[in-house]
Design a protein around this motif. Structure first.
Motif, PDB file in Angstrom:
ATOM      1  N   LEU A  48       0.828  -1.208   0.000  1.00  0.00           N
ATOM      2  CA  LEU A  48       0.000   0.000   0.000  1.00  0.00           C
ATOM      3  C   LEU A  48       0.861   1.257   0.000  1.00  0.00           C
ATOM      4  CD1 LEU A  48      -2.818   1.317   0.247  1.00  0.00           C
ATOM      5  CD2 LEU A  48      -2.563   1.122   2.731  1.00  0.00           C
ATOM      6  N   LEU A  49       1.892   1.285   0.823  1.00  0.00           N
ATOM      7  CA  LEU A  49       2.769   2.457   0.881  1.00  0.00           C
ATOM      8  C   LEU A  49       3.520   2.661  -0.434  1.00  0.00           C
ATOM      9  CD1 LEU A  49       4.164   2.165   4.516  1.00  0.00           C
ATOM     10  CD2 LEU A  49       2.423   3.753   3.664  1.00  0.00           C
ATOM     11  N   ALA A  50       3.929   1.572  -1.064  1.00  0.00           N
ATOM     12  CA  ALA A  50       4.614   1.676  -2.359  1.00  0.00           C
ATOM     13  C   ALA A  50       3.669   2.238  -3.418  1.00  0.00           C
ATOM     14  CB  ALA A  50       5.155   0.319  -2.783  1.00  0.00           C
ATOM     15  N   GLU A  51       2.424   1.770  -3.429  1.00  0.00           N
ATOM     16  CA  GLU A  51       1.434   2.303  -4.374  1.00  0.00           C
ATOM     17  C   GLU A  51       1.185   3.785  -4.117  1.00  0.00           C
ATOM     18  OE1 GLU A  51      -2.099  -0.053  -3.988  1.00  0.00           O
ATOM     19  OE2 GLU A  51      -1.121  -1.857  -4.756  1.00  0.00           O
ATOM     20  N   ARG A  52       1.068   4.157  -2.875  1.00  0.00           N
ATOM     21  CA  ARG A  52       0.829   5.569  -2.529  1.00  0.00           C
ATOM     22  C   ARG A  52       2.013   6.440  -2.939  1.00  0.00           C
ATOM     23  NH1 ARG A  52      -1.837   5.254   3.515  1.00  0.00           N
ATOM     24  NH2 ARG A  52      -3.874   4.483   2.849  1.00  0.00           N
ATOM     25  N   GLU A  53       3.213   5.913  -2.781  1.00  0.00           N
ATOM     26  CA  GLU A  53       4.401   6.679  -3.135  1.00  0.00           C
ATOM     27  C   GLU A  53       4.416   7.000  -4.627  1.00  0.00           C
ATOM     28  OE1 GLU A  53       8.958   6.599  -1.687  1.00  0.00           O
ATOM     29  OE2 GLU A  53       8.214   4.720  -2.521  1.00  0.00           O
ATOM     30  N   VAL A  54       4.123   6.002  -5.456  1.00  0.00           N
ATOM     31  CA  VAL A  54       4.073   6.228  -6.898  1.00  0.00           C
ATOM     32  C   VAL A  54       2.939   7.202  -7.235  1.00  0.00           C
ATOM     33  CG1 VAL A  54       3.610   5.128  -9.133  1.00  0.00           C
ATOM     34  CG2 VAL A  54       5.176   4.053  -7.501  1.00  0.00           C
ATOM     35  N   ALA A  65       2.615  14.781  -8.355  1.00  0.00           N
ATOM     36  CA  ALA A  65       3.623  15.840  -8.483  1.00  0.00           C
ATOM     37  C   ALA A  65       3.806  16.225  -9.948  1.00  0.00           C
ATOM     38  CB  ALA A  65       4.952  15.402  -7.869  1.00  0.00           C
ATOM     39  N   VAL A  66       3.765  15.242 -10.840  1.00  0.00           N
ATOM     40  CA  VAL A  66       3.855  15.531 -12.276  1.00  0.00           C
ATOM     41  C   VAL A  66       2.673  16.404 -12.689  1.00  0.00           C
ATOM     42  CG1 VAL A  66       3.786  14.520 -14.600  1.00  0.00           C
ATOM     43  CG2 VAL A  66       5.176  13.459 -12.805  1.00  0.00           C
TER      44      VAL A  66
END
Length: 145
Positions: free
Chosen positions: A72-78, A84-85
């Motif tokens: 979940l944290l990895a998905e949120r990070e992406v 940001a883009v």
């Protein structure tokens, strides 16, 4: 039964969670939360709370939670980066169409330095990935002389 509570509750905190075992099987039918462990996602550490010994079921549930939480944290990070883009695109539109000279003066140097830093890192990382994919060139055959 839809109102059934899970056996464990994970109170999220920086780098992990506090793990509680829930108990409603008491005389007052109140929810009791008994802390059983502290979990650190970054290093995978599970510390029993106090002098408690964790059961195999406790450890299995904590491991399941850690795997799920990491994904979940990895998905949120992406997702944050993709946002940001989007925000960079909105910033570009703002700078081109609405920003006045004073506003641009306030943000230009900070934006340029941040974008330069990001570009440098991205170009280096892309180059590293390309180099890993490139086949290793064999040395040319020795000339007979």
């Amino acid at each position: 039964m839809p109102g059934d509570l899970p056996e464990y509750y994970f109170r999220i905190r920086d780098n992990g969670a506090l793990v509680f075992r829930l108990d409603t099987e008491n005389r007052q039918r109140r929810i009791e939360m008994d802390q059983i462990a502290t979990v650190n996602i970054r290093n995978g550490e599970v510390k029993p709370h106090g002098v408690r010994a964790l059961t195999e079921d406790d450890l299995a549930e904590i491991e399941r939670w850690m795997i799920h939480r990491s994904h979940l944290l990895a998905e949120r990070e992406v997702d944050d980066i993709l946002r940001a883009v989007d925000h960079m695109n909105l910033t570009t539109q703002w700078a081109q169409t609405r920003a006045n000279d004073d506003q641009l003066e306030q943000v230009t140097d900070s934006l340029l330095l941040a974008m330069h830093d990001l570009r440098t890192v991205l170009v280096r990382k892309k180059s590293d990935r390309l180099m890993k994919r490139a086949p290793v060139n064999e040395a040319p055959p020795a000339a007979d002389g």
